[in-house]
Design a protein around this motif. Structure first.
Motif, PDB file in Angstrom:
ATOM      1  N   PHE A 172       5.823  -9.003  -7.479  1.00 17.95           N
ATOM      2  CA  PHE A 172       4.643  -8.364  -6.894  1.00 17.95           C
ATOM      3  C   PHE A 172       4.780  -6.854  -6.807  1.00 17.95           C
ATOM      4  O   PHE A 172       3.778  -6.140  -6.706  1.00 17.95           O
ATOM      5  CB  PHE A 172       4.364  -8.922  -5.492  1.00 17.95           C
ATOM      6  N   ILE A 173       6.025  -6.345  -6.815  1.00 25.21           N
ATOM      7  CA  ILE A 173       6.239  -4.905  -6.607  1.00 25.21           C
ATOM      8  C   ILE A 173       6.931  -4.238  -7.791  1.00 25.21           C
ATOM      9  O   ILE A 173       7.240  -3.057  -7.734  1.00 25.21           O
ATOM     10  CB  ILE A 173       7.058  -4.656  -5.319  1.00 25.21           C
TER      11      ILE A 173
ATOM     12  N   PRO B 228       0.811  -1.229   0.000  1.00 26.12           N
ATOM     13  CA  PRO B 228       0.000   0.000   0.000  1.00 26.12           C
ATOM     14  C   PRO B 228       0.841   1.274   0.000  1.00 26.12           C
ATOM     15  O   PRO B 228       0.504   2.245  -0.694  1.00 26.12           O
ATOM     16  CB  PRO B 228      -0.829  -0.132   1.285  1.00 26.12           C
ATOM     17  N   PHE B 229       1.929   1.287   0.760  1.00 24.10           N
ATOM     18  CA  PHE B 229       2.840   2.440   0.768  1.00 24.10           C
ATOM     19  C   PHE B 229       3.422   2.668  -0.622  1.00 24.10           C
ATOM     20  O   PHE B 229       3.432   3.797  -1.137  1.00 24.10           O
ATOM     21  CB  PHE B 229       3.965   2.201   1.777  1.00 24.10           C
TER      22      PHE B 229
ATOM     23  N   GLU C 235      -5.111  -0.944   0.328  1.00 23.27           N
ATOM     24  CA  GLU C 235      -5.330  -2.365   0.070  1.00 23.27           C
ATOM     25  C   GLU C 235      -3.995  -3.023  -0.249  1.00 23.27           C
ATOM     26  O   GLU C 235      -3.106  -2.409  -0.846  1.00 23.27           O
ATOM     27  CB  GLU C 235      -6.278  -2.571  -1.130  1.00 23.27           C
ATOM     28  N   ILE C 236      -3.861  -4.287   0.145  1.00 22.39           N
ATOM     29  CA  ILE C 236      -2.740  -5.101  -0.326  1.00 22.39           C
ATOM     30  C   ILE C 236      -3.203  -5.715  -1.636  1.00 22.39           C
ATOM     31  O   ILE C 236      -4.023  -6.633  -1.654  1.00 22.39           O
ATOM     32  CB  ILE C 236      -2.379  -6.199   0.692  1.00 22.39           C
ATOM     33  N   SER C 237      -2.747  -5.169  -2.744  1.00 25.28           N
ATOM     34  CA  SER C 237      -3.231  -5.613  -4.053  1.00 25.28           C
ATOM     35  C   SER C 237      -2.111  -6.266  -4.854  1.00 25.28           C
ATOM     36  O   SER C 237      -0.964  -5.826  -4.812  1.00 25.28           O
ATOM     37  CB  SER C 237      -3.807  -4.426  -4.832  1.00 25.28           C
ATOM     38  N   LEU C 238      -2.462  -7.326  -5.571  1.00 19.61           N
ATOM     39  CA  LEU C 238      -1.518  -8.041  -6.427  1.00 19.61           C
ATOM     40  C   LEU C 238      -2.110  -8.190  -7.808  1.00 19.61           C
ATOM     41  O   LEU C 238      -3.325  -8.335  -7.966  1.00 19.61           O
ATOM     42  CB  LEU C 238      -1.205  -9.425  -5.841  1.00 19.61           C
ATOM     43  N   ASP C 239      -1.267  -8.150  -8.815  1.00 17.79           N
ATOM     44  CA  ASP C 239      -1.692  -8.290 -10.205  1.00 17.79           C
ATOM     45  C   ASP C 239      -2.064  -9.748 -10.479  1.00 17.79           C
ATOM     46  O   ASP C 239      -1.202 -10.629 -10.479  1.00 17.79           O
ATOM     47  CB  ASP C 239      -0.561  -7.837 -11.130  1.00 17.79           C
ATOM     48  N   SER C 240      -3.339 -10.003 -10.736  1.00 14.48           N
ATOM     49  CA  SER C 240      -3.811 -11.379 -10.972  1.00 14.48           C
ATOM     50  C   SER C 240      -3.167 -12.013 -12.192  1.00 14.48           C
ATOM     51  O   SER C 240      -3.088 -13.244 -12.290  1.00 14.48           O
ATOM     52  CB  SER C 240      -5.336 -11.387 -11.119  1.00 14.48           C
ATOM     53  N   ASN C 241      -2.708 -11.198 -13.117  1.00 15.90           N
ATOM     54  CA  ASN C 241      -2.101 -11.742 -14.340  1.00 15.90           C
ATOM     55  C   ASN C 241      -0.764 -12.442 -14.084  1.00 15.90           C
ATOM     56  O   ASN C 241      -0.261 -13.156 -14.953  1.00 15.90           O
ATOM     57  CB  ASN C 241      -1.890 -10.625 -15.364  1.00 15.90           C
TER      58      ASN C 241
ATOM     59  N   PHE D 288      -6.360 -11.153  -1.967  1.00 17.51           N
ATOM     60  CA  PHE D 288      -7.403 -11.737  -2.813  1.00 17.51           C
ATOM     61  C   PHE D 288      -8.751 -11.801  -2.120  1.00 17.51           C
ATOM     62  O   PHE D 288      -9.689 -12.411  -2.639  1.00 17.51           O
ATOM     63  CB  PHE D 288      -6.976 -13.137  -3.268  1.00 17.51           C
ATOM     64  N   LYS D 289      -8.854 -11.166  -0.955  1.00 15.75           N
ATOM     65  CA  LYS D 289     -10.110 -11.125  -0.194  1.00 15.75           C
ATOM     66  C   LYS D 289     -10.647 -12.529   0.071  1.00 15.75           C
ATOM     67  O   LYS D 289     -11.849 -12.791  -0.071  1.00 15.75           O
ATOM     68  CB  LYS D 289     -11.150 -10.268  -0.924  1.00 15.75           C
TER      69      LYS D 289
END
Length: 349
Positions: A80-81, A52-53, A182-188, A295-296
Motif C-alpha cells: 500500500f505504501i 496522507p503524510f 485522503e487515505i488513498s490506495l491503488d485499486s490495481n 474506498f469511500k
C-alpha cells in the motif's frame, strides 16, 4: 519511584538534559537531507492513517529517499505504501534480529529519523537511542527528549489522527493546514474475485474480526441484526467476513441468517479486495475502518470507550461517510435495533 518506572524514564530519555527544538510553523529545517527513516512498527491501521503524510511528503520532496520501518503486525501493508517509499524495512521483536537490524540501518547513514507515533513508544525510543542520525524528529509527548526536534501535539480530543501525523510536515517547510488529505490506495493492487454478482441490490459487508476479543459484537447480535435487515430490505445482500480464528462464528451466523460467508484468507490484499466490493460495511473499531475511508464505503463503526463523550477523539473513517455507535460497556451490549437505526440513516443518505 520503582525500578520499572526508572527504566521506563531512561528509555524515554527523561534523564537527558538537552531539550529538543520546537517547530511550530512551516520551515525548511533539513534542506540537505537526502535520506530519511520513518518509524511505524505498529499496526495496520497506523500505517493507513500515515498514508496522507507519505503522499504529501513524496509529492513535495521528490528527490528525498524515504525508508520506513514496519513490524510483524503491519508488514502486509507494504504494497500500500511502496509508491511512497524507496525501501521498506522489517522489525522483528527479538534481541538478535534487532541488533542485526540496527547495524544494517546505521550503515544507511540516515540524515534524519522521524518517529511517526503520537503515543510514546518504548520500541521507538530504544531504536532512537541506538540509531545514528544527526537529526531525530517526533511529535511532542512523554519521550520528547529522544528527539532533536519536535512538532506540537495537536489536540487528541478534537483533531483526527491523520491530521496529527501530518503536522510532522512542518520541518520540511510544508504547511499541513488546508491540505486536501485522503487515505488513498491503488485499486490495481486488488484482485477482482467477485463475491456476489452485481444485480439490483446493495451489498452490506459485516466484519467480525477486531484486534481483540473485546471488539467482538457477539454471534447472537449479528444474527438478529442480519435477520432485521432481511425483513426490512429485500434489495440488500449480506456478506460476513472473518479471520480464521472466527470461522466457526462466521459459519453459525451465516447458517442462522442466510448471509453469505466471505472466503477466509490470510492475505491482506485479498481481504481488502473483497471488502472493496461492498456498498456498506459494519465493523468494530479496527483497521477496516480506514479501508472504508480509502474506498469511500459508508460504514457503521462500533466503539467501546471509557466515557461518553470520549475524551480522546476516536479513530473514525477519515473524510468518509460513517455512523458511530459508542458504548462504555462491552460491545456486545449494543442492541441490534440500535445498529439497524444507524443503518437506516446511512442507507437513506
Amino acid at each position: 519511584m520503582g525500578l520499572t518506572q526508572i527504566i521506563k524514564d531512561a528509555i524515554f530519555g527523561k534523564y537527558k538534559k538537552k531539550q529538543p527544538k520546537i517547530i511550530d510553523n512551516p520551515q525548511e529545517i533539513f534542506p540537505n537531507a537526502k535520506k530519511i527513516l520513518l518509524l511505524r512498527q505498529d499496526r495496520i491501521g497506523d500505517v493507513l492513517v500515515t498514508i496522507p503524510f507519505l503522499k504529501v511528503l513524496k509529492e513535495n520532496k521528490t528527490d528525498l529517499q524515504i525508508h520506513i520501518l514496519l513490524g510483524k503486525k503491519n508488514i502486509q501493508t507494504a504494497p500500500f505504501i511502496k509508491n511512497y517509499c524507496n525501501k521498506i524495512w522489517f522489525y522483528n521483536k527479538n534481541i538478535k534480529d534487532t541488533i542485526k537490524l540496527i547495524k544494517e540501518l546505521n550503515r544507511e547513514n540516515f540524515d534524519l529519523i522521524i518517529d511517526l507515533f503520537d503515543n510514546p513508544s518504548q520500541t521507538s525510543s530504544l531504536l532512537l537511542t541506538f540509531l545514528h542520525s544527526q537529526f531525530k524528529v517526533g511529535i511532542e509527548k512523554e519521550n520528547l527528549k529522544q528527539y532533536t526536534h519536535i512538532v506540537p501535539m495537536k489536540s487528541k480530543t478534537e483533531v483526527h489522527i491523520v491530521e496529527r501525523i501530518v503536522n510532522l510536515l512542518l520541518p520540511f517547510g510544508i504547511n499541513p493546514e488546508g491540505l486536501s488529505l485522503e487515505i488513498s490506495l491503488d485499486s490495481n493492487l486488488f484482485a477482482t474475485n467477485v463475491l456476489l454478482p452485481k444485480e439490483n441490490y446493495k451489498v452490506l459487508g459485516i466484519n467480525l474480526s477486531g484486534s481483540s476479543p473485546a471488539k467482538n459484537w457477539g454471534v447472537e447480535n449479528y444474527i438478529t441484526f442480519i435477520n432485521l435487515i432481511a425483513k426490512k430490505y429485500s434489495n440488500i445482500k449480506i456478506i460476513v467476513f472473518a479471520s480464521s480464528n472466527l470461522k466457526e462464528q462466521q459459519e453459525e451466523i451465516c447458517i442462522k441468517s442466510n448471509a453469505t460467508p466471505a472466503p477466509i484468507t490470510s492475505s491482506l490484499i485479498e481481504f481488502v479486495g473483497m471488502l472493496k466490493q461492498c456498498d456498506f460495511i459494519l465493523t468494530p473499531d479496527t483497521s477496516v475502518v480506514h479501508f472504508c475511508a480509502a474506498f469511500k464505503i459508508p460504514a457503521i463503526v462500533l466503539f467501546s470507550v471509557p466515557e461518553i463523550p470520549p475524551k480522546l477523539k476516536i479513530w473514525t473513517p477519515y473524510n468518509s461517510v460513517y455512523k458511530a455507535i459508542l458504548t462504555t460497556r462491552e460491545l456486545n451490549m449494543i442492541k441490534p435495533s440500535e445498529v439497524l437505526i444507524k443503518f437506516e440513516e446511512l442507507f437513506g443518505e
